[in-house]
Design a protein around this motif. Sequence first.
Motif, mmCIF file in Angstrom:
data_model
loop_
_atom_site.group_PDB
_atom_site.id
_atom_site.type_symbol
_atom_site.label_atom_id
_atom_site.label_comp_id
_atom_site.label_asym_id
_atom_site.label_seq_id
_atom_site.Cartn_x
_atom_site.Cartn_y
_atom_site.Cartn_z
ATOM 1 N N GLU A 144 11.857 -1.796 0.486
ATOM 2 C CA GLU A 144 10.680 -1.947 -0.390
ATOM 3 C C GLU A 144 10.067 -3.340 -0.248
ATOM 4 O O GLU A 144 8.837 -3.485 -0.241
ATOM 5 C CB GLU A 144 11.077 -1.673 -1.844
ATOM 6 N N ALA A 145 10.917 -4.352 -0.130
ATOM 7 C CA ALA A 145 10.398 -5.714 0.060
ATOM 8 C C ALA A 145 9.553 -5.778 1.335
ATOM 9 O O ALA A 145 8.463 -6.364 1.356
ATOM 10 C CB ALA A 145 11.551 -6.716 0.125
ATOM 11 N N VAL A 146 10.048 -5.163 2.404
ATOM 12 C CA VAL A 146 9.314 -5.178 3.679
ATOM 13 C C VAL A 146 7.999 -4.409 3.531
ATOM 14 O O VAL A 146 6.932 -4.878 3.970
ATOM 15 C CB VAL A 146 10.185 -4.582 4.805
ATOM 16 N N ARG A 147 8.063 -3.247 2.904
ATOM 17 C CA ARG A 147 6.832 -2.445 2.754
ATOM 18 C C ARG A 147 5.789 -3.203 1.936
ATOM 19 O O ARG A 147 4.597 -3.214 2.284
ATOM 20 C CB ARG A 147 7.165 -1.102 2.083
ATOM 21 N N GLN A 148 6.240 -3.818 0.851
ATOM 22 C CA GLN A 148 5.286 -4.568 0.017
ATOM 23 C C GLN A 148 4.651 -5.710 0.805
ATOM 24 O O GLN A 148 3.445 -5.948 0.700
ATOM 25 C CB GLN A 148 6.015 -5.130 -1.218
ATOM 26 N N LEU A 149 5.446 -6.416 1.594
ATOM 27 C CA LEU A 149 4.910 -7.566 2.334
ATOM 28 C C LEU A 149 4.025 -7.132 3.500
ATOM 29 O O LEU A 149 3.156 -7.883 3.957
ATOM 30 C CB LEU A 149 6.047 -8.473 2.812
ATOM 31 N N ARG A 150 4.242 -5.911 3.967
ATOM 32 C CA ARG A 150 3.332 -5.373 4.995
ATOM 33 C C ARG A 150 2.037 -4.851 4.376
ATOM 34 O O ARG A 150 1.111 -4.487 5.090
ATOM 35 C CB ARG A 150 4.018 -4.211 5.727
ATOM 36 N N GLY A 151 2.037 -4.721 3.042
ATOM 37 C CA GLY A 151 0.876 -4.133 2.379
ATOM 38 C C GLY A 151 0.911 -2.618 2.369
ATOM 39 O O GLY A 151 -0.100 -1.966 2.158
ATOM 40 N N ASP A 152 2.112 -2.065 2.574
ATOM 41 C CA ASP A 152 2.267 -0.604 2.621
ATOM 42 C C ASP A 152 2.778 -0.029 1.298
ATOM 43 O O ASP A 152 3.388 1.038 1.274
ATOM 44 C CB ASP A 152 3.248 -0.225 3.742
ATOM 45 N N GLY A 153 2.537 -0.734 0.192
ATOM 46 C CA GLY A 153 3.078 -0.302 -1.097
ATOM 47 C C GLY A 153 2.313 0.827 -1.765
ATOM 48 O O GLY A 153 2.728 1.314 -2.816
ATOM 49 N N GLY A 154 1.190 1.223 -1.172
ATOM 50 C CA GLY A 154 0.428 2.334 -1.739
ATOM 51 C C GLY A 154 0.031 2.062 -3.184
ATOM 52 O O GLY A 154 -0.395 0.957 -3.529
ATOM 53 N N ALA A 155 0.223 3.054 -4.033
ATOM 54 C CA ALA A 155 -0.196 2.953 -5.438
ATOM 55 C C ALA A 155 0.584 1.901 -6.206
ATOM 56 O O ALA A 155 0.186 1.491 -7.290
ATOM 57 C CB ALA A 155 -0.025 4.314 -6.123
ATOM 58 N N ARG A 156 1.705 1.459 -5.629
ATOM 59 C CA ARG A 156 2.531 0.463 -6.320
ATOM 60 C C ARG A 156 2.456 -0.908 -5.641
ATOM 61 O O ARG A 156 3.288 -1.782 -5.909
ATOM 62 C CB ARG A 156 3.982 0.951 -6.364
ATOM 63 N N GLN A 157 1.474 -1.093 -4.800
ATOM 64 C CA GLN A 157 1.360 -2.362 -4.071
ATOM 65 C C GLN A 157 1.183 -3.540 -5.028
ATOM 66 O O GLN A 157 0.351 -3.482 -5.938
ATOM 67 C CB GLN A 157 0.180 -2.297 -3.098
ATOM 68 N N VAL A 158 1.948 -4.586 -4.801
ATOM 69 C CA VAL A 158 1.741 -5.856 -5.502
ATOM 70 C C VAL A 158 0.620 -6.575 -4.764
ATOM 71 O O VAL A 158 0.792 -6.939 -3.589
ATOM 72 C CB VAL A 158 3.022 -6.710 -5.501
ATOM 73 N N PRO A 159 -0.544 -6.771 -5.403
ATOM 74 C CA PRO A 159 -1.693 -7.317 -4.676
ATOM 75 C C PRO A 159 -1.391 -8.687 -4.071
ATOM 76 O O PRO A 159 -0.862 -9.570 -4.747
ATOM 77 C CB PRO A 159 -2.776 -7.430 -5.762
#
Lengths: 380, 129
Positions: free
Chosen positions: A342-357
């Motif tokens: 999840e950390a990797v996905r968020q930092l790639r901007g792949d968090g979808g509806a749960r993305q931390v801007p």
Amino acid sequence: MDTSVAVVGLGSTAYGALGRRADDLAGEALRAALADARLVPGEVDGLLTHRVDSYEALAAEHGLDPAWTAALPPEGRMTGPALQLAATALRAGQCHTVALVYGNDSRTRGATYGSGGSGSTAAGEGYGTTPALLAPYGMTSPGAFSALMLARHRYRYGTTERQLGAVATTWRAHARLNPAAMRRDVLTVDDYLGARFVVEPLRLFDYCQINDGGVAVVLTTLDRARDRPHVPVQVLGAAQRARLTGSDLPPDDFWAGALGEVGRAVARASGRDRDAVDALMVYDNFSPNVLFTLEGLGWCAPGEAGGWVEDGHAALGGTLPCNTSGGQLSEGYLQGWALVAEAVRQLRGDGGARQVPGARTIQYACAAPVTSTVLFGREA
Amino acid sequence: MHVSRTVSEHVEGLRRGELRVSRCGACGVPAFPPPRLCPRCGAADAATWFTASGRGVLWSVAVFHRTYLPEHPAPYPVAVVELVEGPRLVATLTDPTVPVGCAVIAEIDARADPPRIAFRPDDHEGAAR
């Protein structure tokens, strides 16, 4: 010379009751991670396996003849150390591209052994380093260890059941934004309070659910990472501190000493302090660990994490979004690896509806007899 | 996976109705169960056994509501007690509603197999520390 290292490949399987062996799941995750990084086996010269039965069979089946190999014991506390170990090997030039591969079939294996259905926690006569002092009293489960810590925390600081319940309900709200999460139905505080005790004061939704799944991460040097298809997610710092002496009994300080030490170490290594952290992925095998971690890392004063979570600071949009995937309580218990993913996905901007801007820096932390933390980040 | 450590002196003590715990015989630091090396002074296999008073404070308690093993049917309490001599140990309680922080004293069931310690409130100590 730049010795930075970065995640360039990520692969994961479905999480749940899958009826497949750990090595099979690990292999699927490995193939997905290599495809994600667009690497062929000959380009991987490091292999780290965690909870995999046979690193040898896994390597043989995937054409890996690494220059560097490590296999770690199955405890989830080894996930942070796995990343630290691989990053250190890369920085030392012992290898240039490491596949870290994890597979878990506890759910399927538990069912096979007839433990009475889908258990929430492992139990057995061999619990602890000195079972002769524990087994006569029925002290048999990691959940009970966490329950004892919570009861102590409540005595010291007055942590309420509604405050603790806010961990489970906050995570569940996050899981509802994650199509891959196992538990996605609405969970209210009343639902939480109405659920049965497992080991009081812990209730059903304070427990992660044991399941099957696999995760793989490919780590390489930053110069190589820049040639891969995804934005490099750097490992900016990693640290661990054991508290193995006396580990059969809960620590007096809720692991705050170890957490403070590792937190300071990664801040020093990365040049990014706590204020730079955009989200926290916290090892939530049991929900009290979240409170201990927030306090130990200094996000809250001792005893104040319950109120902090209840006030929404750990939710998406809050001060420090935590476990944006739903965490191990709701997304699935992969012993930290799903949190790393999840950390990797968020930092790639792949968090979808749960993305931390605009997430640039995300911390992983695990409070345990081997406490660890890893700071991930994009280039500043 | 599990390291065995010598606690037979403790278990045999309970069979005699005595609460036997250990400290480092070289430097005196509380060390129970006995380590192979003293974490403070480094003395090897230097633990010495002594009979504790049985008095302590309830450090924490949790109540199992789920039965994991047939010999331990739920519900039952699991307590952690800090003895006045320093060591902490796991035991049961005579009454699961004893509050954390309460002064407690050991009752030893020497005839149980294995023998067990149950703590009860220590009336001589009165209020919680």
